[in-house]
Design a protein around this motif. Structure first.
Motif, PDB file in Angstrom:
ATOM      1  N   ALA A 142      67.381  66.888  87.869  1.00  0.00           N
ATOM      2  CA  ALA A 142      66.887  66.481  86.549  1.00  0.00           C
ATOM      3  C   ALA A 142      68.023  66.648  85.545  1.00  0.00           C
ATOM      4  CB  ALA A 142      65.686  67.331  86.160  1.00  0.00           C
ATOM      5  N   GLY A 143      68.162  65.688  84.675  1.00  0.00           N
ATOM      6  CA  GLY A 143      69.221  65.749  83.675  1.00  0.00           C
ATOM      7  C   GLY A 143      70.579  65.318  84.180  1.00  0.00           C
ATOM      8  N   ALA A 144      70.658  64.816  85.392  1.00  0.00           N
ATOM      9  CA  ALA A 144      71.938  64.446  85.995  1.00  0.00           C
ATOM     10  C   ALA A 144      72.688  63.385  85.198  1.00  0.00           C
ATOM     11  CB  ALA A 144      71.718  63.928  87.420  1.00  0.00           C
ATOM     12  N   PHE A 145      71.967  62.572  84.466  1.00  0.00           N
ATOM     13  CA  PHE A 145      72.596  61.438  83.797  1.00  0.00           C
ATOM     14  C   PHE A 145      72.901  61.691  82.323  1.00  0.00           C
ATOM     15  CE2 PHE A 145      69.956  59.323  87.166  1.00  0.00           C
ATOM     16  CZ  PHE A 145      71.017  59.143  88.035  1.00  0.00           C
ATOM     17  N   GLY A 146      72.890  62.931  81.916  1.00  0.00           N
ATOM     18  CA  GLY A 146      73.124  63.269  80.522  1.00  0.00           C
ATOM     19  C   GLY A 146      74.580  63.429  80.129  1.00  0.00           C
ATOM     20  N   THR A 147      75.491  63.089  81.022  1.00  0.00           N
ATOM     21  CA  THR A 147      76.920  63.266  80.741  1.00  0.00           C
ATOM     22  C   THR A 147      77.633  61.922  80.843  1.00  0.00           C
ATOM     23  OG1 THR A 147      77.443  63.677  83.068  1.00  0.00           O
ATOM     24  CG2 THR A 147      76.873  65.599  81.726  1.00  0.00           C
ATOM     25  N   ASP A 148      78.905  61.951  80.555  1.00  0.00           N
ATOM     26  CA  ASP A 148      79.745  60.775  80.761  1.00  0.00           C
ATOM     27  C   ASP A 148      80.397  60.860  82.134  1.00  0.00           C
ATOM     28  OD1 ASP A 148      79.156  59.773  78.276  1.00  0.00           O
ATOM     29  OD2 ASP A 148      81.092  60.250  77.373  1.00  0.00           O
ATOM     30  N   LEU A 149      80.726  59.725  82.683  1.00  0.00           N
ATOM     31  CA  LEU A 149      81.480  59.624  83.922  1.00  0.00           C
ATOM     32  C   LEU A 149      82.861  59.104  83.558  1.00  0.00           C
ATOM     33  CD1 LEU A 149      81.402  59.709  87.091  1.00  0.00           C
ATOM     34  CD2 LEU A 149      80.825  57.278  86.983  1.00  0.00           C
ATOM     35  N   SER A 150      83.889  59.769  84.027  1.00  0.00           N
ATOM     36  CA  SER A 150      85.258  59.345  83.773  1.00  0.00           C
ATOM     37  C   SER A 150      85.933  59.024  85.092  1.00  0.00           C
ATOM     38  CB  SER A 150      86.036  60.446  83.046  1.00  0.00           C
ATOM     39  OG  SER A 150      85.459  60.695  81.777  1.00  0.00           O
ATOM     40  N   TRP A 151      86.757  57.971  85.112  1.00  0.00           N
ATOM     41  CA  TRP A 151      87.458  57.553  86.310  1.00  0.00           C
ATOM     42  C   TRP A 151      88.659  56.702  85.923  1.00  0.00           C
ATOM     43  CZ3 TRP A 151      83.321  55.099  84.251  1.00  0.00           C
ATOM     44  CH2 TRP A 151      83.378  53.721  84.107  1.00  0.00           C
ATOM     45  N   TRP A 152      89.580  56.577  86.870  1.00  0.00           N
ATOM     46  CA  TRP A 152      90.697  55.667  86.710  1.00  0.00           C
ATOM     47  C   TRP A 152      90.245  54.302  87.215  1.00  0.00           C
ATOM     48  CZ3 TRP A 152      95.037  54.781  84.307  1.00  0.00           C
ATOM     49  CH2 TRP A 152      95.828  53.706  84.717  1.00  0.00           C
ATOM     50  N   SER A 153      90.355  53.274  86.388  1.00  0.00           N
ATOM     51  CA  SER A 153      89.989  51.913  86.779  1.00  0.00           C
ATOM     52  C   SER A 153      91.238  51.132  87.117  1.00  0.00           C
ATOM     53  CB  SER A 153      89.229  51.224  85.643  1.00  0.00           C
ATOM     54  OG  SER A 153      89.067  49.848  85.942  1.00  0.00           O
ATOM     55  N   GLY A 154      91.360  50.773  88.383  1.00  0.00           N
ATOM     56  CA  GLY A 154      92.466  49.923  88.788  1.00  0.00           C
ATOM     57  C   GLY A 154      92.350  48.545  88.162  1.00  0.00           C
ATOM     58  N   ALA A 155      91.118  48.048  88.002  1.00  0.00           N
ATOM     59  CA  ALA A 155      90.902  46.723  87.409  1.00  0.00           C
ATOM     60  C   ALA A 155      91.346  46.693  85.951  1.00  0.00           C
ATOM     61  CB  ALA A 155      89.434  46.333  87.520  1.00  0.00           C
ATOM     62  N   ALA A 156      91.017  47.740  85.197  1.00  0.00           N
ATOM     63  CA  ALA A 156      91.383  47.801  83.784  1.00  0.00           C
ATOM     64  C   ALA A 156      92.779  48.391  83.589  1.00  0.00           C
ATOM     65  CB  ALA A 156      90.358  48.626  83.007  1.00  0.00           C
ATOM     66  N   GLY A 157      93.283  49.089  84.608  1.00  0.00           N
ATOM     67  CA  GLY A 157      94.592  49.719  84.512  1.00  0.00           C
ATOM     68  C   GLY A 157      94.631  50.895  83.553  1.00  0.00           C
ATOM     69  N   ARG A 158      93.498  51.594  83.443  1.00  0.00           N
ATOM     70  CA  ARG A 158      93.450  52.738  82.525  1.00  0.00           C
ATOM     71  C   ARG A 158      92.284  53.661  82.876  1.00  0.00           C
ATOM     72  NH1 ARG A 158      89.340  51.721  78.663  1.00  0.00           N
ATOM     73  NH2 ARG A 158      88.746  49.537  78.559  1.00  0.00           N
ATOM     74  N   GLU A 159      92.316  54.812  82.283  1.00  0.00           N
ATOM     75  CA  GLU A 159      91.214  55.772  82.398  1.00  0.00           C
ATOM     76  C   GLU A 159      90.007  55.197  81.652  1.00  0.00           C
ATOM     77  OE1 GLU A 159      89.554  59.475  83.653  1.00  0.00           O
ATOM     78  OE2 GLU A 159      91.504  58.627  84.158  1.00  0.00           O
ATOM     79  N   MET A 160      88.839  55.342  82.253  1.00  0.00           N
ATOM     80  CA  MET A 160      87.585  54.871  81.646  1.00  0.00           C
ATOM     81  C   MET A 160      86.633  56.053  81.526  1.00  0.00           C
ATOM     82  SD  MET A 160      87.689  51.370  81.455  1.00  0.00           S
ATOM     83  CE  MET A 160      85.972  50.914  81.434  1.00  0.00           C
ATOM     84  N   SER A 161      85.757  55.980  80.560  1.00  0.00           N
ATOM     85  CA  SER A 161      84.691  56.966  80.400  1.00  0.00           C
ATOM     86  C   SER A 161      83.492  56.269  79.785  1.00  0.00           C
ATOM     87  CB  SER A 161      85.162  58.125  79.517  1.00  0.00           C
ATOM     88  OG  SER A 161      84.197  59.150  79.512  1.00  0.00           O
ATOM     89  N   LYS A 162      82.357  56.347  80.491  1.00  0.00           N
ATOM     90  CA  LYS A 162      81.115  55.724  80.046  1.00  0.00           C
ATOM     91  C   LYS A 162      79.968  56.670  80.378  1.00  0.00           C
ATOM     92  CE  LYS A 162      82.785  51.688  78.831  1.00  0.00           C
ATOM     93  NZ  LYS A 162      82.725  51.189  77.476  1.00  0.00           N
ATOM     94  N   PRO A 163      78.832  56.490  79.708  1.00  0.00           N
ATOM     95  CA  PRO A 163      77.675  57.311  80.082  1.00  0.00           C
ATOM     96  C   PRO A 163      77.339  57.130  81.568  1.00  0.00           C
ATOM     97  CG  PRO A 163      77.275  56.211  77.995  1.00  0.00           C
ATOM     98  CD  PRO A 163      78.548  55.621  78.562  1.00  0.00           C
ATOM     99  N   TYR A 164      77.121  58.244  82.241  1.00  0.00           N
ATOM    100  CA  TYR A 164      76.802  58.225  83.671  1.00  0.00           C
ATOM    101  C   TYR A 164      75.601  57.318  83.937  1.00  0.00           C
ATOM    102  CZ  TYR A 164      76.240  60.416  88.366  1.00  0.00           C
ATOM    103  OH  TYR A 164      76.145  60.676  89.707  1.00  0.00           O
ATOM    104  N   ALA A 165      74.574  57.407  83.099  1.00  0.00           N
ATOM    105  CA  ALA A 165      73.378  56.581  83.283  1.00  0.00           C
ATOM    106  C   ALA A 165      73.726  55.099  83.251  1.00  0.00           C
ATOM    107  CB  ALA A 165      72.334  56.912  82.218  1.00  0.00           C
ATOM    108  N   LEU A 166      74.577  54.692  82.334  1.00  0.00           N
ATOM    109  CA  LEU A 166      74.977  53.291  82.242  1.00  0.00           C
ATOM    110  C   LEU A 166      75.687  52.858  83.522  1.00  0.00           C
ATOM    111  CD1 LEU A 166      76.250  51.299  79.340  1.00  0.00           C
ATOM    112  CD2 LEU A 166      77.796  51.509  81.286  1.00  0.00           C
ATOM    113  N   CYS A 167      76.546  53.701  84.058  1.00  0.00           N
ATOM    114  CA  CYS A 167      77.271  53.385  85.293  1.00  0.00           C
ATOM    115  C   CYS A 167      76.310  53.224  86.469  1.00  0.00           C
ATOM    116  CB  CYS A 167      78.309  54.463  85.583  1.00  0.00           C
ATOM    117  SG  CYS A 167      79.637  54.533  84.359  1.00  0.00           S
ATOM    118  N   VAL A 168      75.297  54.061  86.535  1.00  0.00           N
ATOM    119  CA  VAL A 168      74.324  53.978  87.629  1.00  0.00           C
ATOM    120  C   VAL A 168      73.487  52.702  87.507  1.00  0.00           C
ATOM    121  CG1 VAL A 168      72.294  55.085  88.662  1.00  0.00           C
ATOM    122  CG2 VAL A 168      74.295  56.451  88.041  1.00  0.00           C
ATOM    123  N   VAL A 169      73.067  52.369  86.299  1.00  0.00           N
ATOM    124  CA  VAL A 169      72.322  51.122  86.101  1.00  0.00           C
ATOM    125  C   VAL A 169      73.198  49.936  86.500  1.00  0.00           C
ATOM    126  CG1 VAL A 169      71.294  49.597  84.363  1.00  0.00           C
ATOM    127  CG2 VAL A 169      70.742  52.032  84.372  1.00  0.00           C
TER     128      VAL A 169
END
Length: 167
Positions: free
Chosen positions: A104-131
């Motif tokens: 419970a509450g797993a999606f209340g944070t941001d997810l950060s990752w390196w995007s090879g497609a964008a060529g940069r570090e990304m950070s978005k709400p975890y819930a948005l990434c799962v959707v």
């Protein structure tokens, strides 16, 4: 926005849809799987290869496990049909395990990752990434469904309300 129950239901939906879809595609000959059908990734096999690549890439971000080795621009050629047929159930089981382990509450944070497609570090709400993850699956399976329908292949129900309880 969403909770673990959403991810668990969508993981079940994903596996249910992939089960019949891959059986239907397996009934095609290689030429039919490889023909350019005007899908975003061209052929049915290439579209399913891209989908496998995307699923493994997102799962590596979600569960910290292994991701695909090839870059985004090679996703259509990342997996041949025998490999896809063998590895799709393995990937679906990984998705199901990840979803089952969400607290419970797993999606209340941001997810950060390196995007090879964008060529940069990304950070978005975890819930948005799962959707996005589950929407991406549905989008590309829909393309394959349309190609199968155009080929005259009998397809299965794709509506979430018809998701079997035991799927």
């Amino acid at each position: 926005m969403i909770d673990p129950a959403y991810a668990q239901m969508m993981a079940r939906y994903n596996a249910w849809q992939n089960d019949w879809l891959f059986a239907a595609v397996d009934g095609l000959d290689e030429a039919a799987r490889e023909a350019d059908r005007g899908l975003f990734w061209g052929s049915i096999r290439a579209t399913l290869s891209h989908l496998m690549w995307g699923d493994l890439m997102w799962m590596s971000r979600f569960d910290g496990g292994e991701g695909p080795a090839r870059p985004l621009n090679e996703t259509g050629d990342a997996y041949g049909w025998p490999e896809l047929r063998a590895e799709r159930p393995v990937a679906d089981a990984r998705i199901t395990r990840w979803a089952a382990g969400l607290a419970a509450g797993a999606f209340g944070t941001d997810l950060s990752w390196w995007s090879g497609a964008a060529g940069r570090e990304m950070s978005k709400p975890y819930a948005l990434c799962v959707v996005h993850f589950f929407n991406h699956q549905t989008h590309h399976r829909g393309q394959v469904h349309a190609a199968l329908t155009a080929l005259g292949v009998k397809t299965q129900d794709t509506d979430i309300p018809f998701l079997p309880e035991d799927a």
